[in-house]
Design a protein around this motif. Structure first.
Motif, PDB file in Angstrom:
ATOM      1  N   ASN A  57       0.824  -1.207   0.000  1.00  0.00           N
ATOM      2  CA  ASN A  57       0.000   0.000   0.000  1.00  0.00           C
ATOM      3  C   ASN A  57       0.859   1.259   0.000  1.00  0.00           C
ATOM      4  O   ASN A  57       0.496   2.276  -0.605  1.00  0.00           O
ATOM      5  N   LEU A 117       0.166   2.336  -3.617  1.00  0.00           N
ATOM      6  CA  LEU A 117      -1.143   2.973  -3.513  1.00  0.00           C
ATOM      7  C   LEU A 117      -1.143   4.261  -2.696  1.00  0.00           C
ATOM      8  O   LEU A 117      -2.200   4.756  -2.316  1.00  0.00           O
ATOM      9  N   ALA A 123      -2.970   8.432  -5.056  1.00  0.00           N
ATOM     10  CA  ALA A 123      -2.359   7.154  -5.403  1.00  0.00           C
ATOM     11  C   ALA A 123      -1.587   7.328  -6.707  1.00  0.00           C
ATOM     12  O   ALA A 123      -2.086   7.938  -7.657  1.00  0.00           O
ATOM     13  N   ARG A 137      -6.748   0.776  -0.827  1.00  0.00           N
ATOM     14  CA  ARG A 137      -5.781   0.305   0.176  1.00  0.00           C
ATOM     15  C   ARG A 137      -6.452  -0.625   1.180  1.00  0.00           C
ATOM     16  O   ARG A 137      -5.940  -1.705   1.493  1.00  0.00           O
TER      17      ARG A 137
END
Length: 408
Positions: free
Chosen positions: A43, A47, A235, A394
């Motif tokens: 993540n 992301l 992101a 996420r």
């Protein structure tokens, strides 16, 4: 294109990618739950997470407790195990639990008119609104003709008086639409009328206190140093991929006259969510503050006993929490949603773990839920707010990792 990316409008990492080494992940995972740690690290690399934590309980015991990154979205101070964040509408799940506990204890009848407890609420044709309508976003008052300032919104009685005087935009009980801000005053005033105390105090005394949770609706000023600063983050694009936003949703959020915008703008002007004034206000639909571990332990207590803590929901209340009250086109969120009495249920707009899961997401990314069949409870909090309301990529990456662990 990944089907999930197409549906959500956000990039989704390749779950076969190796876990990146660019972020130091702290905490523990039980044997077998290492894929959750890997997803958490991805993540940050793929992301856009800046600082976050994730926690999972299984059958009342912690199996994942991880944190990484910075405590503030705009600083370098490290996230610590006790760092808390504003969790936005994740708060609605905690507030729903408070009302269902009152129902469990025989103090609140979901099939009674709201005006049974709150006589002023019968104004403007709302006399037949039931308590269950209010909980399931069927009350028809997602907007206010005159938005409130933060000072008014947090002042005891002011928000309640405004929503009591508001004419519904549909006949209560006939349709549903997300009561993004007004849910705060609807649930808060019901608890105050039934118990004589605020919803924040009720949660502190009946939920957070007995369970030892770092969870507040109305943060004591002495605890402000526990809360990280949140803010918008984006992101990163992966491989130049540009995803198409859903036009109807984009239009609804962009139109100041839409029910969507008016529901989210019921507090205006926009507030500084990092201010002590916002943290101290009691807004049971919007400004709860919690750690990931507290959210996970809270949801674990709804489906069973937790280590050194009680079980909150009796079996009948647990069944009630998962009963579908609203399903289909949501007049505010402009996508199909599913709600029980207060909790959002697993569905396309807010995927949880499985069909029987219940919980609530928060704008920007946070998520808390429970899945009784697997015994799983989940909490994720972040300081990096992305343009998501119900389906953050996420949080979903972490949920998929938990699902993969369970499927073996």
């Amino acid at each position: 294109m990944n089907d999930t990316a197409e549906a959500t409008g956000h990039p989704v990492p390749d779950e076969q990618d190796p876990a990146p080494e660019s972020v130091a992940v702290h905490g523990t995972v039980a044997p077998g739950y290492e894929p959750v740690r890997d997803a958490f690290a991805r993540n940050f690399a793929q992301l856009g997470d800046r600082g976050a934590a994730v926690s999972v309980h299984r059958h009342g015991s912690p199996v994942v407790d991880l944190w990484a990154g910075t405590r503030d979205h705009d600083s370098t101070a490290p996230w610590e195990r006790g760092t808390a964040q504003v969790v936005h509408s994740v708060t609605k799940g905690v507030s729903a639990a408070a009302l269902l506990l009152l129902h469990q204890r025989g103090r609140l009848d979901l099939d009674a008119p709201v005006s049974t407890y709150w006589p002023e609420y019968a104004a403007e044709g709302k006399e037949r609104t039931l308590v269950r309508h209010l909980l399931a976003h069927r009350a028809g008052v997602p907007v206010l003709d005159r938005p409130l300032t933060l000072d008014e919104a947090g002042r005891p009685g002011t928000g309640a008086a405004a929503v009591a005087a508001q004419a519904p935009v549909w006949e209560p009980g006939t349709e549903h639409g997300y009561h993004a801000q007004t849910y705060s005053w609807l649930t808060g005033e019901l608890v105050r009328r039934v118990t004589g105390v605020s919803l924040g105090r009720y949660v502190a005394e009946e939920i957070a206190g007995p369970l030892g949770l770092d969870l507040w609706i109305g943060l004591p000023p002495a605890r402000n140093d526990r809360v990280g600063r949140s803010g918008p983050v984006s992101a990163p694009e992966r491989g130049g991929l540009r995803l198409r936003p859903r036009r109807n949703v984009q239009d609804a959020y962009g139109d100041p006259a839409s029910l969507t915008r008016r529901a989210f703008d019921a507090i205006d002007p926009p507030v500084d969510e990092n201010s002590p004034a916002y943290h101290a206000a009691e807004l049971p639909g919007a400004n709860g503050i919690a750690t990931a571990y507290a959210l996970s332990r809270f949801y674990a207590s709804l489906i069973g006993a937790v280590e050194q803590g009680p079980r909150l929901f009796a079996p009948a209340t647990l069944a009630l929490a998962r009963t579908v009250e609203s399903e289909g086109a949501d007049r505010v969120l402009v996508v199909p949603t599913r709600f029980g009495p207060g909790f959002m249920l697993h569905g396309a707009a807010s995927p949880l773990l499985a069909e029987g899961s219940f919980g609530h997401p928060g704008r920007g990314g946070s998520l808390g839920f429970a899945d009784p069949e697997s015994g799983v409870a989940f909490g994720y909090v972040t300081n990096g707010l992305q343009k998501t309301v119900t389906n953050d990529p996420r949080a979903q990456a972490l949920v998929r990792a938990v699902r993969g662990v369970l499927q073996g």
